[in-house]
Scaffold this active site. Sequence first.
Site, PDB file in Angstrom:
ATOM      1  N   ASP A  38     -54.749  42.697 -72.084  1.00  0.00           N
ATOM      2  CA  ASP A  38     -53.878  42.746 -73.273  1.00  0.00           C
ATOM      3  C   ASP A  38     -54.328  43.882 -74.187  1.00  0.00           C
ATOM      4  O   ASP A  38     -54.415  43.730 -75.411  1.00  0.00           O
ATOM      5  CB  ASP A  38     -53.872  41.413 -74.014  1.00  0.00           C
ATOM      6  N   ASN A  65     -43.764  47.651 -77.406  1.00  0.00           N
ATOM      7  CA  ASN A  65     -44.041  47.604 -78.851  1.00  0.00           C
ATOM      8  C   ASN A  65     -44.363  48.970 -79.438  1.00  0.00           C
ATOM      9  O   ASN A  65     -45.408  49.179 -80.054  1.00  0.00           O
ATOM     10  CB  ASN A  65     -45.192  46.634 -79.130  1.00  0.00           C
TER      11      ASN A  65
END
Length: 417
Positions: A306, A96
Amino acid sequence: MNALIKSATIVDSKSDFNNETVDILIEKGRISKIAKSIPNPKDYKEIKLDNLHISQGWFDSSVSFGEPGYEERETIVNGLKTAANSGFTAVALNANSQPVIDSYADITFVKSKAQDHAVSLYPIGALTQLSKGEDLAELFDMTNAGAVAFYDYQKPISNPNLMKIALQYASNFDGLVCSFPQESKISGLGVVNEHINSTKLGLKGNPALAEELQVARDLFLLEYTEGKLHIPTISTAKSVELIRAAKAKKLNITCSVTIHNLVFTDDVLHDFDTNFKVLPPLRTQTDCDALIEGLKDGTIDMVTSDHNPIDIEHKKIEFDFAKYGTIGLESAFGALRNIFTTKKAINILTKGKSRFNIVESAINEGEIADLTLFNPDKTYEFSTEFISSRSKNSMFLGSKLKGETYGIIANNKIALK
């Protein structure tokens, strides 16, 4: 790199010295001797630390560093330093960035930025071109460049036929396909868990159903294609049940859960603190309990921080408009030790490597030194002084944690705080 580690308790079920307190001699990056007491005749660097414990190096299957394109959030070099300080010797980097990591050249670029570091960086390539969910990216080329999996980070694949083709195509070269568990038409504009608190706070809800429908769909596709699937960051009790049933069928499925989804529920949202705005959203205590049980019985294969640094301009704004994400590397071990024993916490921090084709090194003589150094018993309040990330968007600020990391020894390098 040569070093002598003194009085370290080994936590490694694959070690011949598991649970023993020993000295460890490392020469040229490899463990040459393990014994109760080892002299230091060559004046090697000695490592003596309070209540020192050592395990195999920890692995995080989902981290984001921003670079290229979002260096104001985090750079690869500082991100790897943060991982080392937090006890991780290997991290899988999400795609990302800007541009999205979806080609051979992109994989090569991020790997080059991580050269000669104690932490090993394993790139995850985008599953679709530009992570738009329309056409498959160059999966085989990225595999040849070093990609360990394929994932459009936090972007669900809405087209089931595209997911079917991805699973079929990747199976030709043992590629690992990842699918974010959210059905977008059901989740809609929801920003928190759809439950009592979303109604009380007047925030749009993202129901557990949105996750569970996507998980069920992907498991049907997996069974049909006989592919290889990883579902990152599940968050509901029903998702655990669905994956447990799929494993009973012997499907080639693994999954992960974020550490913060084990710890926090949507009850913490009453102050509209955007550090708690994450995807998948924080759910209920029933979900937390089911996720913890899933880790205990092996249904859930691994945990992840995460880790997702977000700059203050995109966090210190209205809850509806703030970006999703929390940093989590620095707080990972301390949060897990609040829930699990040292043995179990280490077990779930070292699991997952084989799924991403990462070599494991047991703590035995002759093995490569890939080690995490830590004190499992120190308690403290987590504050910004423990954060080495550029962005400070941690939902664990102010939390009482248990367990301190000292750093790592890996890739023929010592990286201690």
